[in-house]
Design an enzyme around this catalytic site. Sequence first.
Site, PDB file in Angstrom:
ATOM      1  N   LYS A  54     -23.860  63.831  97.064  1.00 29.81           N
ATOM      2  CA  LYS A  54     -25.250  63.464  96.586  1.00 29.81           C
ATOM      3  C   LYS A  54     -25.879  64.473  95.804  1.00 29.81           C
ATOM      4  CE  LYS A  54     -25.155  60.287 100.695  1.00 29.81           C
ATOM      5  NZ  LYS A  54     -25.418  60.167 101.961  1.00 29.81           N
ATOM      6  N   GLN A  98     -28.736  62.478 106.936  1.00 28.57           N
ATOM      7  CA  GLN A  98     -27.464  61.948 106.938  1.00 28.57           C
ATOM      8  C   GLN A  98     -26.899  61.537 108.339  1.00 28.57           C
ATOM      9  OE1 GLN A  98     -25.324  61.656 104.242  1.00 28.57           O
ATOM     10  NE2 GLN A  98     -23.980  60.696 105.639  1.00 28.57           N
ATOM     11  N   ASP A 121     -32.897  55.071 101.985  1.00 26.00           N
ATOM     12  CA  ASP A 121     -31.703  54.588 102.788  1.00 26.00           C
ATOM     13  C   ASP A 121     -32.071  52.936 103.100  1.00 26.00           C
ATOM     14  OD1 ASP A 121     -29.196  55.368 103.005  1.00 26.00           O
ATOM     15  OD2 ASP A 121     -29.628  56.716 104.987  1.00 26.00           O
TER      16      ASP A 121
END
Length: 280
Positions: A54, A98, A121
């Site tokens: 990422k 995460q 997200d």
Amino acid sequence: MVGSIIDGKQHAINLRKRIKLATDNLISKYGITPGLAVVLDGNDPASEIYVRNKGIQTKEAGMESLEFRLPEDTSEEKLLKNVKELNKNQSVNGILVQFPVPQHMSQQKIIETILPSKDVDGLHPVNSGYLASGLRGMVPCTPQGSALLIKETLGDLSGLHAVVLGRSNLVGKPIVQLLLRENCTVTICHSRTKNLKEVCLSADILVAAVGKANMITKDMVKPGAIIIDVGVNRTSEGLVGDVSTEVKEVASQITPVPGGVGPMTVVMLMSNTVKSALEN
Ligand code: NAP
């Protein structure tokens, strides 16, 4: 019939170019460099790889990448404080924690602490609500990438029957909403669904997001259907999806694992970060 492969890597490369242009535009016209902050708690090896990828892609897209690595014994309070500071930080447009986080933390509490406008997200209940109401908001990355692959492959989806296997907040439910937006008739299947084979056989679009290696076999697929395999399963033969490779013999188009939905997921994260920078 041998189905053709939907090349997720190539779609992702094309999309990355468009995102880079949008980023360059934001920088040159408004002096805004989109910033993505990723918080990693603990040292799960798979998460380490995801976070590194990422970071690389964020920088390649011309954005600012911030990484916060916290030791596994960090308290929930400290992590939430970190998130709250990022909520206030003007140079951060997207925040991603995460998952999975260590067991002593509440994943839901973390999700609900992230400002909905920075929730790249797309898991905050406010964003799920927007999606379910057909409003703008942050859409989870994997469903967004999957829906885009279907749309770019088929064009108009009106009236097609889509069957989605899986009803998680992360994948199944958002895909259902996105396909409804495209005027599909959608059937949702889960672990209690009866006559799964018959339901799958009626699908023009079959999306498998279960996490069971090779569970979809060719006798479950309508000839000519398009198959989106979201599943990622580690087996002795390496990474495989939820869909057996023999399905290629009956499907018209199919995403491979790896190289299908996976590459789209990170690009959608970049896309959500640009969106947040543009709108806020
Ligand atoms: P999850 O939270 O475990 O959800 C799995 C879903 O599958 C549940 O809704 C479950 O039903 C359903 N299910 C279980 N057994 C079933 C069966 N026999 N028939 C039909 N449905 C069944 O998993 P997830 O987070 O949604 O992820 C699904 C898969 O996608 C995993 O393999 C994951 O690794 C993969 N994934 C890939 C990406 C990517 O970037 N490529 C991103 C995210 C996830 P119940 O609700 O009844 O339990």
